[in-house]
Design an enzyme around this catalytic site. Structure first.
Site, PDB file in Angstrom:
ATOM      1  N   HIS A 184       0.326  -0.741   0.064  1.00 24.28           N
ATOM      2  CA  HIS A 184      -0.221  -0.173  -0.275  1.00 24.28           C
ATOM      3  C   HIS A 184       1.210   0.925  -0.066  1.00 24.28           C
ATOM      4  CE1 HIS A 184      -3.099   2.727   0.831  1.00 24.28           C
ATOM      5  NE2 HIS A 184      -2.479   3.059   2.107  1.00 24.28           N
ATOM      6  N   ARG A 282      -9.921   0.857 -13.090  1.00 28.48           N
ATOM      7  CA  ARG A 282     -10.709  -0.299 -11.938  1.00 28.48           C
ATOM      8  C   ARG A 282     -12.025  -0.140 -11.751  1.00 28.48           C
ATOM      9  NH1 ARG A 282      -4.494   0.576 -10.374  1.00 28.48           N
ATOM     10  NH2 ARG A 282      -4.268  -1.607 -10.379  1.00 28.48           N
ATOM     11  N   ARG A 318     -12.124  -1.704 -16.812  1.00 26.97           N
ATOM     12  CA  ARG A 318     -12.528  -3.301 -16.921  1.00 26.97           C
ATOM     13  C   ARG A 318     -13.552  -3.867 -15.004  1.00 26.97           C
ATOM     14  NH1 ARG A 318      -7.550  -5.225 -12.073  1.00 26.97           N
ATOM     15  NH2 ARG A 318      -8.652  -4.095 -10.555  1.00 26.97           N
ATOM     16  N   ASN A 430       1.032  -7.115 -12.187  1.00 28.66           N
ATOM     17  CA  ASN A 430       1.214  -7.274 -10.697  1.00 28.66           C
ATOM     18  C   ASN A 430       0.594  -9.059 -10.321  1.00 28.66           C
ATOM     19  OD1 ASN A 430       1.691  -4.612 -10.512  1.00 28.66           O
ATOM     20  ND2 ASN A 430      -0.858  -4.113 -10.447  1.00 28.66           N
ATOM     21  N   CYS A 478      -0.614  -2.449 -18.080  1.00 29.51           N
ATOM     22  CA  CYS A 478      -0.795  -1.544 -17.242  1.00 29.51           C
ATOM     23  C   CYS A 478      -0.773  -1.749 -16.071  1.00 29.51           C
ATOM     24  CB  CYS A 478      -3.178  -2.086 -17.440  1.00 29.51           C
ATOM     25  SG  CYS A 478      -3.693  -3.199 -16.585  1.00 29.51           S
TER      26      CYS A 478
HETATM   27  C1  PEP Z   1      -2.126  -6.153 -12.439  1.00 28.50           C
HETATM   28  O1  PEP Z   1      -2.383  -7.040 -11.839  1.00 28.50           O
HETATM   29  O2  PEP Z   1      -1.318  -5.982 -12.922  1.00 28.50           O
HETATM   30  C2  PEP Z   1      -3.303  -4.781 -12.195  1.00 28.50           C
HETATM   31  C3  PEP Z   1      -3.853  -4.192 -12.608  1.00 28.50           C
HETATM   32  O3  PEP Z   1      -4.709  -5.256 -11.613  1.00 28.50           O
HETATM   33  P1  PEP Z   1      -4.786  -5.138 -10.134  1.00 28.50           P
HETATM   34  O4  PEP Z   1      -3.310  -4.370  -9.644  1.00 28.50           O
HETATM   35  O5  PEP Z   1      -5.914  -4.851  -9.404  1.00 28.50           O
HETATM   36  O6  PEP Z   1      -4.973  -6.679  -9.890  1.00 28.50           O
HETATM   37 MG    MG Z   2      -5.359  -7.702 -11.216  1.00 24.76          MG
END
Ligand code: PEP
Ligand code: MG
Length: 544
Positions: A184, A282, A318, A430, A478
Protein backbone atom coordinates in the site's frame (compact mmCIF):
# COMPACT_ATOMS: atom_id res chain seq x y z
CA UNK A 1 27.56 9.14 6.74
CA UNK A 2 25.98 5.71 6.68
CA UNK A 3 24.56 3.96 3.63
CA UNK A 4 21.46 1.83 4.22
CA UNK A 5 19.80 -0.41 1.66
CA UNK A 6 16.14 -0.89 0.91
CA UNK A 7 14.02 -1.45 -2.19
CA UNK A 8 13.17 1.51 -4.40
CA UNK A 9 9.35 1.79 -4.44
CA UNK A 10 8.63 5.20 -5.96
CA UNK A 11 11.25 6.91 -8.15
CA UNK A 12 12.93 10.24 -7.44
CA UNK A 13 15.45 11.55 -4.92
CA UNK A 14 14.64 13.49 -1.75
CA UNK A 15 16.48 14.63 1.38
CA UNK A 16 15.59 16.14 4.72
CA UNK A 17 15.39 15.48 8.45
CA UNK A 18 13.65 12.19 9.26
CA UNK A 19 10.69 12.00 11.63
CA UNK A 20 8.99 8.88 12.75
CA UNK A 21 5.30 8.17 12.71
CA UNK A 22 3.88 8.99 16.18
CA UNK A 23 4.08 5.81 18.24
CA UNK A 24 0.97 3.90 19.20
CA UNK A 25 -0.27 4.59 22.76
CA UNK A 26 1.01 2.32 25.53
CA UNK A 27 -1.68 0.33 27.27
CA UNK A 28 -1.81 1.25 31.00
CA UNK A 29 -1.94 -1.43 33.70
CA UNK A 30 -5.38 -3.02 34.04
CA UNK A 31 -7.40 -1.43 36.90
CA UNK A 32 -8.62 -3.51 39.85
CA UNK A 33 -12.21 -2.34 39.57
CA UNK A 34 -14.13 -0.60 36.79
CA UNK A 35 -17.30 1.45 36.49
CA UNK A 36 -18.88 -0.68 33.75
CA UNK A 37 -21.34 1.99 32.57
CA UNK A 38 -18.60 4.62 32.26
CA UNK A 39 -16.25 2.24 30.44
CA UNK A 40 -19.00 1.20 28.00
CA UNK A 41 -19.73 4.87 27.32
CA UNK A 42 -15.99 5.45 26.77
CA UNK A 43 -15.90 2.69 24.14
CA UNK A 44 -18.89 4.20 22.30
CA UNK A 45 -17.33 7.66 22.39
CA UNK A 46 -14.02 6.27 21.12
CA UNK A 47 -15.75 4.42 18.26
CA UNK A 48 -17.54 7.65 17.30
CA UNK A 49 -14.35 9.71 17.44
CA UNK A 50 -12.34 7.20 15.38
CA UNK A 51 -15.11 6.81 12.79
CA UNK A 52 -15.35 10.62 12.48
CA UNK A 53 -11.59 10.99 12.10
CA UNK A 54 -11.33 8.23 9.47
CA UNK A 55 -14.34 9.61 7.58
CA UNK A 56 -12.73 13.06 7.56
CA UNK A 57 -9.52 11.56 6.20
CA UNK A 58 -11.47 9.58 3.56
CA UNK A 59 -13.24 12.77 2.44
CA UNK A 60 -9.95 14.62 2.05
CA UNK A 61 -7.90 11.65 0.78
CA UNK A 62 -5.72 12.50 -2.17
CA UNK A 63 -6.54 9.36 -4.14
CA UNK A 64 -9.52 7.08 -4.48
CA UNK A 65 -7.69 3.91 -3.41
CA UNK A 66 -6.84 5.45 -0.05
CA UNK A 67 -10.39 6.77 0.37
CA UNK A 68 -11.79 3.33 -0.38
CA UNK A 69 -9.57 1.63 2.21
CA UNK A 70 -10.46 4.26 4.82
CA UNK A 71 -14.17 3.80 4.27
CA UNK A 72 -13.69 0.06 4.74
CA UNK A 73 -11.97 0.86 8.06
CA UNK A 74 -14.92 3.04 9.11
CA UNK A 75 -17.25 0.10 8.49
CA UNK A 76 -14.97 -2.16 10.55
CA UNK A 77 -14.96 0.19 13.53
CA UNK A 78 -18.70 0.76 13.35
CA UNK A 79 -19.43 -2.97 13.26
CA UNK A 80 -21.93 -3.52 16.08
CA UNK A 81 -20.33 -6.82 17.04
CA UNK A 82 -17.22 -4.89 18.08
CA UNK A 83 -19.11 -2.77 20.64
CA UNK A 84 -21.10 -5.80 21.82
CA UNK A 85 -17.92 -7.82 22.37
CA UNK A 86 -16.31 -4.87 24.19
CA UNK A 87 -19.39 -4.65 26.47
CA UNK A 88 -18.99 -8.33 27.30
CA UNK A 89 -15.28 -7.82 28.09
CA UNK A 90 -16.18 -4.85 30.35
CA UNK A 91 -18.81 -6.97 32.13
CA UNK A 92 -15.96 -9.42 32.70
CA UNK A 93 -13.91 -6.72 34.48
CA UNK A 94 -11.93 -5.00 31.68
CA UNK A 95 -11.67 -1.23 31.29
CA UNK A 96 -12.35 0.40 27.90
CA UNK A 97 -8.77 0.37 26.48
CA UNK A 98 -8.24 -3.29 27.42
CA UNK A 99 -11.70 -4.28 26.17
CA UNK A 100 -11.11 -2.86 22.65
CA UNK A 101 -7.59 -4.29 22.58
CA UNK A 102 -8.83 -7.78 23.48
CA UNK A 103 -11.71 -7.68 21.00
CA UNK A 104 -9.50 -6.55 18.13
CA UNK A 105 -6.92 -9.20 19.02
CA UNK A 106 -9.62 -11.84 18.41
CA UNK A 107 -10.51 -10.27 15.01
CA UNK A 108 -6.81 -10.06 14.17
CA UNK A 109 -6.26 -13.77 14.83
CA UNK A 110 -9.29 -14.61 12.66
CA UNK A 111 -8.03 -12.40 9.80
CA UNK A 112 -4.58 -13.98 9.99
CA UNK A 113 -6.03 -17.48 9.97
CA UNK A 114 -8.20 -16.64 6.94
CA UNK A 115 -5.08 -15.67 4.94
CA UNK A 116 -5.12 -13.81 1.59
CA UNK A 117 -6.85 -10.45 1.43
CA UNK A 118 -8.02 -10.58 5.06
CA UNK A 119 -4.50 -11.27 6.34
CA UNK A 120 -3.36 -8.16 4.46
CA UNK A 121 -5.98 -6.16 6.37
CA UNK A 122 -4.31 -6.97 9.71
CA UNK A 123 -2.42 -3.66 9.67
CA UNK A 124 -5.77 -1.85 9.28
CA UNK A 125 -7.02 -3.60 12.44
CA UNK A 126 -3.83 -2.69 14.35
CA UNK A 127 -4.32 0.90 13.27
CA UNK A 128 -7.93 0.85 14.51
CA UNK A 129 -6.81 -0.61 17.85
CA UNK A 130 -4.20 2.13 18.35
CA UNK A 131 -6.70 4.83 17.46
CA UNK A 132 -9.39 3.40 19.74
CA UNK A 133 -6.98 3.02 22.67
CA UNK A 134 -5.71 6.58 22.17
CA UNK A 135 -9.30 7.87 22.07
CA UNK A 136 -10.23 5.91 25.23
CA UNK A 137 -7.20 7.38 27.03
CA UNK A 138 -7.84 10.91 25.77
CA UNK A 139 -4.48 10.92 23.89
CA UNK A 140 -3.92 12.41 20.42
CA UNK A 141 -4.47 9.94 17.58
CA UNK A 142 -1.23 8.25 16.56
CA UNK A 143 -0.04 9.06 13.07
CA UNK A 144 1.93 11.35 10.79
CA UNK A 145 4.06 13.97 12.62
CA UNK A 146 3.85 17.68 11.82
CA UNK A 147 7.25 19.25 12.63
CA UNK A 148 6.22 22.44 10.80
CA UNK A 149 8.70 22.08 7.94
CA UNK A 150 9.36 19.58 5.10
CA UNK A 151 10.77 16.21 6.18
CA UNK A 152 11.16 12.52 5.33
CA UNK A 153 8.59 10.29 6.97
CA UNK A 154 9.93 7.11 8.58
CA UNK A 155 7.74 4.22 9.72
CA UNK A 156 7.79 0.49 10.26
CA UNK A 157 4.99 0.39 7.67
CA UNK A 158 2.24 2.84 6.83
CA UNK A 159 -1.47 2.20 7.30
CA UNK A 160 -3.96 3.67 4.80
CA UNK A 161 -5.10 6.16 7.44
CA UNK A 162 -1.53 7.50 7.64
CA UNK A 163 -0.97 7.89 3.92
CA UNK A 164 -4.39 9.25 2.96
CA UNK A 165 -3.78 12.81 4.02
CA UNK A 166 -0.09 13.00 3.11
CA UNK A 167 0.90 16.40 1.78
CA UNK A 168 3.69 16.01 -0.84
CA UNK A 169 4.89 19.57 -0.09
CA UNK A 170 5.53 18.59 3.54
CA UNK A 171 6.43 14.91 3.25
CA UNK A 172 9.31 14.94 0.75
CA UNK A 173 9.96 11.21 0.88
CA UNK A 174 9.05 7.96 2.65
CA UNK A 175 11.27 5.26 4.11
CA UNK A 176 9.69 2.18 5.67
CA UNK A 177 11.32 -0.75 7.41
CA UNK A 178 8.74 -3.22 6.11
CA UNK A 179 6.34 -3.47 3.16
CA UNK A 180 7.21 -4.37 -0.42
CA UNK A 181 7.20 -2.77 -3.87
CA UNK A 182 3.52 -3.62 -4.37
CA UNK A 183 2.50 -2.70 -0.80
CA UNK A 184 0.00 0.00 0.00
CA UNK A 185 2.81 2.42 0.91
CA UNK A 186 4.46 1.96 -2.48
CA UNK A 187 1.26 2.37 -4.49
CA UNK A 188 0.22 5.51 -2.59
CA UNK A 189 3.72 7.00 -2.89
CA UNK A 190 3.69 6.49 -6.66
CA UNK A 191 0.17 7.91 -6.93
CA UNK A 192 1.23 11.05 -5.03
CA UNK A 193 4.62 11.28 -6.75
CA UNK A 194 6.55 11.02 -3.46
CA UNK A 195 9.93 9.24 -3.70
CA UNK A 196 9.93 6.15 -1.47
CA UNK A 197 12.13 3.29 -0.29
CA UNK A 198 10.61 0.24 1.44
CA UNK A 199 12.15 -2.70 3.37
CA UNK A 200 14.96 -0.60 4.79
CA UNK A 201 15.08 -2.19 8.26
CA UNK A 202 18.05 -0.12 9.49
CA UNK A 203 16.15 3.16 9.13
CA UNK A 204 14.53 2.49 12.52
CA UNK A 205 17.96 3.00 14.14
CA UNK A 206 18.29 6.52 12.71
CA UNK A 207 17.38 9.23 15.24
CA UNK A 208 14.61 11.75 14.53
CA UNK A 209 16.01 14.97 13.06
CA UNK A 210 18.98 13.27 11.29
CA UNK A 211 19.48 14.54 7.74
CA UNK A 212 18.90 11.66 5.32
CA UNK A 213 18.77 11.35 1.54
CA UNK A 214 16.96 8.62 -0.38
CA UNK A 215 16.92 7.41 -3.96
CA UNK A 216 13.55 5.86 -4.77
CA UNK A 217 14.90 4.24 -7.96
CA UNK A 218 17.88 2.37 -6.49
CA UNK A 219 16.67 1.95 -2.88
CA UNK A 220 19.81 3.59 -1.45
CA UNK A 221 19.25 5.62 1.75
CA UNK A 222 22.11 7.73 3.15
CA UNK A 223 21.93 8.85 6.79
CA UNK A 224 23.94 11.83 8.02
CA UNK A 225 24.21 13.84 4.79
CA UNK A 226 25.21 17.51 5.01
CA UNK A 227 22.72 20.37 4.81
CA UNK A 228 24.30 21.40 1.46
CA UNK A 229 23.78 17.92 0.01
CA UNK A 230 20.16 17.91 1.19
CA UNK A 231 19.57 21.31 -0.42
CA UNK A 232 21.16 20.16 -3.69
CA UNK A 233 19.17 16.91 -3.81
CA UNK A 234 15.87 18.73 -3.26
CA UNK A 235 16.72 21.50 -5.74
CA UNK A 236 17.54 18.87 -8.40
CA UNK A 237 14.29 17.06 -7.62
CA UNK A 238 12.25 20.28 -7.88
CA UNK A 239 13.89 21.13 -11.21
CA UNK A 240 13.15 17.61 -12.47
CA UNK A 241 9.49 17.79 -11.39
CA UNK A 242 9.08 21.24 -12.99
CA UNK A 243 10.71 20.15 -16.22
CA UNK A 244 8.53 17.06 -16.37
CA UNK A 245 5.40 19.06 -15.63
CA UNK A 246 6.12 20.98 -18.84
CA UNK A 247 6.52 17.79 -20.89
CA UNK A 248 3.41 16.95 -22.83
CA UNK A 249 2.14 15.26 -25.95
CA UNK A 250 1.60 11.63 -26.83
CA UNK A 251 4.13 8.94 -25.95
CA UNK A 252 6.68 8.45 -28.74
CA UNK A 253 10.18 7.14 -29.17
CA UNK A 254 12.84 9.57 -30.45
CA UNK A 255 12.08 8.46 -34.01
CA UNK A 256 8.32 8.88 -33.60
CA UNK A 257 7.14 5.33 -32.92
CA UNK A 258 3.91 5.76 -30.88
CA UNK A 259 3.49 4.10 -27.47
CA UNK A 260 0.28 5.46 -25.92
CA UNK A 261 0.66 6.67 -22.32
CA UNK A 262 -2.58 6.01 -20.48
CA UNK A 263 -3.83 6.46 -16.93
CA UNK A 264 -4.82 3.93 -14.27
CA UNK A 265 -7.77 5.33 -12.31
CA UNK A 266 -10.38 4.23 -9.76
CA UNK A 267 -12.62 7.24 -10.30
CA UNK A 268 -12.63 10.59 -12.07
CA UNK A 269 -10.82 12.05 -9.03
CA UNK A 270 -7.63 10.23 -10.04
CA UNK A 271 -7.37 12.01 -13.41
CA UNK A 272 -4.61 14.60 -13.12
CA UNK A 273 -2.36 16.19 -15.72
CA UNK A 274 -2.36 15.35 -19.39
CA UNK A 275 -3.38 11.83 -20.35
CA UNK A 276 -3.96 10.31 -23.76
CA UNK A 277 -6.73 8.23 -22.29
CA UNK A 278 -7.41 5.69 -19.55
CA UNK A 279 -5.84 2.26 -19.89
CA UNK A 280 -7.28 0.81 -16.69
CA UNK A 281 -10.46 2.04 -15.03
CA UNK A 282 -10.71 -0.12 -11.90
CA UNK A 283 -14.43 -0.35 -11.12
CA UNK A 284 -14.16 -2.02 -7.70
CA UNK A 285 -14.73 1.27 -5.89
CA UNK A 286 -18.41 1.23 -6.83
CA UNK A 287 -18.93 -2.18 -5.32
CA UNK A 288 -17.09 -1.89 -2.02
CA UNK A 289 -18.75 -1.56 1.36
CA UNK A 290 -22.12 -2.72 0.10
CA UNK A 291 -24.47 -5.46 1.06
CA UNK A 292 -26.25 -5.27 -2.33
CA UNK A 293 -24.76 -4.81 -5.79
CA UNK A 294 -24.68 -1.16 -6.95
CA UNK A 295 -27.90 -0.39 -8.83
CA UNK A 296 -27.74 -0.16 -12.61
CA UNK A 297 -28.57 3.58 -12.67
CA UNK A 298 -25.82 4.36 -10.17
CA UNK A 299 -23.31 2.46 -12.29
CA UNK A 300 -24.39 4.26 -15.47
CA UNK A 301 -23.87 7.62 -13.72
CA UNK A 302 -20.41 6.66 -12.41
CA UNK A 303 -19.19 5.41 -15.80
CA UNK A 304 -20.68 8.40 -17.59
CA UNK A 305 -18.79 10.77 -15.29
CA UNK A 306 -15.47 9.23 -16.37
CA UNK A 307 -16.39 9.03 -20.07
CA UNK A 308 -17.55 12.65 -20.07
CA UNK A 309 -14.16 13.75 -18.74
CA UNK A 310 -12.37 12.14 -21.71
CA UNK A 311 -14.19 13.16 -24.90
CA UNK A 312 -12.72 11.55 -27.98
CA UNK A 313 -10.23 9.59 -25.92
CA UNK A 314 -9.92 5.90 -25.13
CA UNK A 315 -11.21 4.59 -21.79
CA UNK A 316 -10.58 0.91 -21.00
CA UNK A 317 -13.09 -0.16 -18.38
CA UNK A 318 -12.19 -3.25 -16.41
CA UNK A 319 -15.11 -5.30 -15.20
CA UNK A 320 -15.31 -6.03 -11.49
CA UNK A 321 -12.17 -7.67 -10.09
CA UNK A 322 -13.55 -9.09 -6.85
CA UNK A 323 -13.47 -12.47 -5.26
CA UNK A 324 -12.64 -14.28 -2.10
CA UNK A 325 -9.42 -12.28 -1.67
CA UNK A 326 -11.30 -9.00 -2.23
CA UNK A 327 -14.58 -10.06 -0.59
CA UNK A 328 -17.84 -8.32 -1.36
CA UNK A 329 -20.65 -9.28 1.01
CA UNK A 330 -23.38 -9.46 -1.65
CA UNK A 331 -21.48 -12.10 -3.64
CA UNK A 332 -21.90 -14.63 -0.79
CA UNK A 333 -18.68 -16.39 -1.73
CA UNK A 334 -17.47 -19.31 0.35
CA UNK A 335 -14.30 -18.90 2.40
CA UNK A 336 -11.51 -20.44 0.33
CA UNK A 337 -8.20 -21.92 1.48
CA UNK A 338 -6.31 -20.18 -1.38
CA UNK A 339 -8.39 -17.13 -2.29
CA UNK A 340 -5.95 -15.81 -4.90
CA UNK A 341 -6.41 -19.12 -6.73
CA UNK A 342 -10.15 -19.29 -6.26
CA UNK A 343 -13.26 -17.52 -7.46
CA UNK A 344 -12.04 -14.04 -8.36
CA UNK A 345 -12.22 -11.69 -11.33
CA UNK A 346 -14.10 -13.13 -14.30
CA UNK A 347 -14.65 -16.35 -12.33
CA UNK A 348 -17.23 -14.58 -10.13
CA UNK A 349 -19.51 -14.59 -13.21
CA UNK A 350 -19.69 -18.40 -13.01
CA UNK A 351 -21.67 -18.05 -9.79
CA UNK A 352 -23.25 -14.62 -10.18
CA UNK A 353 -23.65 -13.99 -13.93
CA UNK A 354 -26.01 -11.05 -13.34
CA UNK A 355 -23.23 -9.03 -11.70
CA UNK A 356 -21.28 -9.07 -14.98
CA UNK A 357 -24.24 -8.64 -17.33
CA UNK A 358 -25.62 -5.68 -15.32
CA UNK A 359 -22.19 -4.07 -15.39
CA UNK A 360 -21.81 -4.55 -19.16
CA UNK A 361 -25.30 -3.12 -19.72
CA UNK A 362 -24.45 -0.08 -17.56
CA UNK A 363 -21.13 0.50 -19.36
CA UNK A 364 -22.90 0.26 -22.73
CA UNK A 365 -25.61 2.73 -21.65
CA UNK A 366 -23.02 5.22 -20.37
CA UNK A 367 -20.92 4.80 -23.54
CA UNK A 368 -23.91 5.71 -25.73
CA UNK A 369 -24.35 9.10 -24.09
CA UNK A 370 -20.68 10.18 -24.14
CA UNK A 371 -18.15 10.37 -26.94
CA UNK A 372 -15.24 8.63 -25.23
CA UNK A 373 -13.93 5.59 -27.10
CA UNK A 374 -15.02 2.88 -24.67
CA UNK A 375 -13.16 -0.43 -24.56
CA UNK A 376 -13.98 -3.17 -22.04
CA UNK A 377 -11.76 -5.87 -20.56
CA UNK A 378 -12.04 -8.50 -17.88
CA UNK A 379 -9.48 -9.70 -15.29
CA UNK A 380 -8.31 -13.21 -14.40
CA UNK A 381 -8.77 -14.91 -17.75
CA UNK A 382 -7.11 -18.33 -18.00
CA UNK A 383 -8.24 -19.75 -21.35
CA UNK A 384 -9.09 -18.74 -24.90
CA UNK A 385 -12.61 -20.09 -24.35
CA UNK A 386 -13.17 -17.74 -21.40
CA UNK A 387 -11.89 -14.84 -23.50
CA UNK A 388 -14.20 -15.73 -26.40
CA UNK A 389 -17.24 -16.02 -24.12
CA UNK A 390 -16.50 -12.62 -22.56
CA UNK A 391 -16.10 -10.98 -25.97
CA UNK A 392 -19.40 -12.48 -27.13
CA UNK A 393 -21.15 -11.15 -24.04
CA UNK A 394 -19.69 -7.66 -24.67
CA UNK A 395 -20.92 -7.69 -28.26
CA UNK A 396 -24.38 -8.81 -27.18
CA UNK A 397 -24.46 -5.71 -25.00
CA UNK A 398 -23.42 -3.47 -27.90
CA UNK A 399 -19.82 -3.00 -26.72
CA UNK A 400 -17.75 -3.48 -29.87
CA UNK A 401 -14.20 -3.46 -28.43
CA UNK A 402 -13.57 -6.29 -25.97
CA UNK A 403 -10.29 -7.46 -24.54
CA UNK A 404 -8.84 -9.42 -21.65
CA UNK A 405 -6.16 -8.93 -19.05
CA UNK A 406 -3.21 -11.26 -19.16
CA UNK A 407 -2.57 -12.07 -15.52
CA UNK A 408 -2.39 -15.86 -15.56
CA UNK A 409 0.59 -17.61 -17.19
CA UNK A 410 -1.75 -20.05 -18.98
CA UNK A 411 -3.27 -17.14 -20.89
CA UNK A 412 0.14 -15.63 -21.66
CA UNK A 413 1.39 -18.97 -23.04
CA UNK A 414 -1.62 -19.15 -25.36
CA UNK A 415 -1.80 -15.42 -26.14
CA UNK A 416 -2.25 -16.03 -29.89
CA UNK A 417 -5.27 -18.25 -29.24
CA UNK A 418 -6.69 -15.86 -26.65
CA UNK A 419 -6.41 -13.03 -29.18
CA UNK A 420 -8.38 -14.90 -31.82
CA UNK A 421 -11.73 -13.77 -30.44
CA UNK A 422 -10.85 -10.54 -28.62
CA UNK A 423 -9.66 -7.16 -29.86
CA UNK A 424 -6.79 -6.46 -27.48
CA UNK A 425 -4.75 -7.69 -24.52
CA UNK A 426 -3.70 -5.74 -21.43
CA UNK A 427 -0.96 -7.34 -19.36
CA UNK A 428 -1.47 -7.01 -15.58
CA UNK A 429 2.12 -7.49 -14.47
CA UNK A 430 1.22 -7.34 -10.75
CA UNK A 431 -0.82 -10.53 -10.93
CA UNK A 432 1.18 -12.05 -13.79
CA UNK A 433 4.28 -11.88 -11.54
CA UNK A 434 2.37 -13.31 -8.60
CA UNK A 435 1.09 -16.29 -10.56
CA UNK A 436 4.24 -16.90 -12.61
CA UNK A 437 6.52 -16.98 -9.56
CA UNK A 438 3.97 -18.47 -7.13
CA UNK A 439 4.77 -15.47 -4.93
CA UNK A 440 2.02 -13.56 -3.12
CA UNK A 441 2.16 -10.02 -4.51
CA UNK A 442 1.78 -8.55 -1.02
CA UNK A 443 4.64 -10.57 0.47
CA UNK A 444 7.54 -8.18 0.99
CA UNK A 445 9.88 -11.07 1.77
CA UNK A 446 9.47 -12.30 -1.83
CA UNK A 447 10.02 -8.87 -3.38
CA UNK A 448 12.91 -10.08 -5.51
CA UNK A 449 10.64 -12.63 -7.25
CA UNK A 450 8.10 -9.90 -7.93
CA UNK A 451 10.68 -7.67 -9.59
CA UNK A 452 9.39 -6.87 -13.12
CA UNK A 453 12.95 -7.28 -14.41
CA UNK A 454 12.74 -11.04 -13.77
CA UNK A 455 13.62 -12.60 -17.14
CA UNK A 456 10.72 -15.11 -16.95
CA UNK A 457 8.21 -12.25 -16.71
CA UNK A 458 9.90 -10.44 -19.59
CA UNK A 459 9.67 -13.65 -21.68
CA UNK A 460 5.94 -13.94 -21.10
CA UNK A 461 5.41 -10.27 -21.99
CA UNK A 462 7.50 -10.81 -25.13
CA UNK A 463 5.36 -13.71 -26.31
CA UNK A 464 2.13 -11.72 -25.72
CA UNK A 465 3.53 -8.75 -27.66
CA UNK A 466 4.61 -11.06 -30.50
CA UNK A 467 1.13 -12.60 -30.61
CA UNK A 468 -0.36 -9.10 -30.81
CA UNK A 469 1.97 -8.12 -33.65
CA UNK A 470 1.11 -11.31 -35.56
CA UNK A 471 -2.61 -10.66 -35.15
CA UNK A 472 -2.33 -6.92 -35.76
CA UNK A 473 -4.02 -6.25 -32.41
CA UNK A 474 -2.89 -3.95 -29.56
CA UNK A 475 -1.14 -5.33 -26.49
CA UNK A 476 -0.75 -2.93 -23.56
CA UNK A 477 0.72 -3.19 -20.07
CA UNK A 478 -1.25 -1.79 -17.11
CA UNK A 479 0.56 -3.26 -14.07
CA UNK A 480 2.95 -1.24 -11.89
CA UNK A 481 5.87 -2.26 -14.15
CA UNK A 482 4.66 0.12 -16.88
CA UNK A 483 5.55 3.10 -14.63
CA UNK A 484 9.29 2.30 -14.52
CA UNK A 485 10.90 4.64 -17.10
CA UNK A 486 13.67 2.14 -17.93
CA UNK A 487 11.35 -0.86 -18.06
CA UNK A 488 9.13 1.15 -20.41
CA UNK A 489 11.99 0.99 -22.95
CA UNK A 490 12.04 -2.80 -22.69
CA UNK A 491 8.26 -2.91 -23.17
CA UNK A 492 8.38 -0.61 -26.20
CA UNK A 493 11.21 -2.70 -27.66
CA UNK A 494 9.16 -5.88 -27.21
CA UNK A 495 6.32 -4.32 -29.23
CA UNK A 496 3.94 -3.33 -26.41
CA UNK A 497 1.61 -0.69 -27.86
CA UNK A 498 0.46 1.21 -24.73
CA UNK A 499 1.57 1.73 -21.14
CA UNK A 500 -0.95 2.55 -18.42
CA UNK A 501 0.06 3.90 -15.00
CA UNK A 502 -0.71 6.39 -12.22
CA UNK A 503 -1.01 9.76 -14.04
CA UNK A 504 1.89 11.23 -12.06
CA UNK A 505 4.23 8.56 -13.44
CA UNK A 506 3.53 9.50 -17.07
CA UNK A 507 5.98 12.44 -17.55
CA UNK A 508 9.07 10.40 -16.59
CA UNK A 509 8.06 7.56 -18.91
CA UNK A 510 7.29 10.01 -21.72
CA UNK A 511 10.74 11.54 -21.31
CA UNK A 512 12.50 8.18 -21.25
CA UNK A 513 10.79 7.00 -24.46
CA UNK A 514 11.50 10.32 -26.20
CA UNK A 515 15.21 9.89 -25.51
CA UNK A 516 15.50 6.51 -27.32
CA UNK A 517 14.78 5.30 -30.84
CA UNK A 518 12.70 2.19 -31.44
CA UNK A 519 15.86 0.33 -32.53
CA UNK A 520 17.55 1.25 -29.25
CA UNK A 521 14.48 0.03 -27.35
CA UNK A 522 14.64 -3.24 -29.30
CA UNK A 523 18.31 -3.72 -28.45
CA UNK A 524 17.58 -2.97 -24.78
CA UNK A 525 14.70 -5.49 -24.83
CA UNK A 526 16.92 -8.17 -26.42
CA UNK A 527 19.61 -7.60 -23.80
CA UNK A 528 17.05 -7.81 -20.98
CA UNK A 529 15.59 -11.01 -22.44
CA UNK A 530 19.05 -12.57 -22.71
CA UNK A 531 19.93 -11.80 -19.07
CA UNK A 532 19.83 -14.48 -16.38
CA UNK A 533 18.89 -12.32 -13.39
CA UNK A 534 16.82 -9.17 -12.75
CA UNK A 535 20.01 -7.29 -11.85
CA UNK A 536 21.64 -8.28 -15.14
CA UNK A 537 18.49 -7.38 -17.09
CA UNK A 538 18.34 -3.97 -15.39
CA UNK A 539 22.03 -3.37 -15.97
CA UNK A 540 21.65 -4.29 -19.64
CA UNK A 541 18.91 -1.69 -20.01
CA UNK A 542 20.17 1.09 -17.80
CA UNK A 543 23.92 0.65 -17.87
CA UNK A 544 23.99 0.47 -14.04
C1 PEP B 1 -2.35 -6.22 -12.33
O1 PEP B 1 -2.61 -7.30 -11.78
O2 PEP B 1 -1.23 -5.94 -12.81
C2 PEP B 1 -3.38 -5.17 -12.41
C3 PEP B 1 -3.18 -4.06 -13.10
O3 PEP B 1 -4.53 -5.38 -11.72
P1 PEP B 1 -4.69 -5.14 -10.14
O4 PEP B 1 -3.41 -4.53 -9.63
O5 PEP B 1 -5.88 -4.27 -9.98
O6 PEP B 1 -4.90 -6.56 -9.66
MG1 MG C 1 -4.68 -7.80 -11.35
Amino acid sequence: MRELRGIGASPGAAAGPVYRLAPPPALPAAPQTVDAAAEKAAVRAAVGAVADELTRRADTASDSTAAEVLRAQVLMVQDETLVDAADTAIDGGADAPHAVTDVLAVHRAAFEAAGGYLAERVSDLDDLRDRLVAACLGLPMPGVPDPGHPYLLVARDLAPADTAGLDPDLVLGLVTAEGGPTSHTAIVARTLGIPAVVRCADILEVADGTLVSLDGATGVVTAGVSAETATDVNAARRAEVERRARSHGPGRTADGHPVALLANIGSVRDLTGEVEGVGLFRTELLYLDRTDPPPYEEQVAAYREVFAALPGRKVVVRTLDAGADKPLPFLNLAVEPNPALGIRGLRVARQSPAVLTTQLAAIAAAAKSADAEVWVMTPMVATAAEAAAFAESCREHGLPTAGVMIEIPAAALRAGHVLRDVDFLSIGTNDLSQYTFAADRMCGDLAELLDPWQPALISLIASCAAAGAAAGKPVGVCGEAAADPHFALVLAGLGVTSLSMAPRSIPAVRESLAAHTLDECRRIAEAALAADTPAAARAAATGR
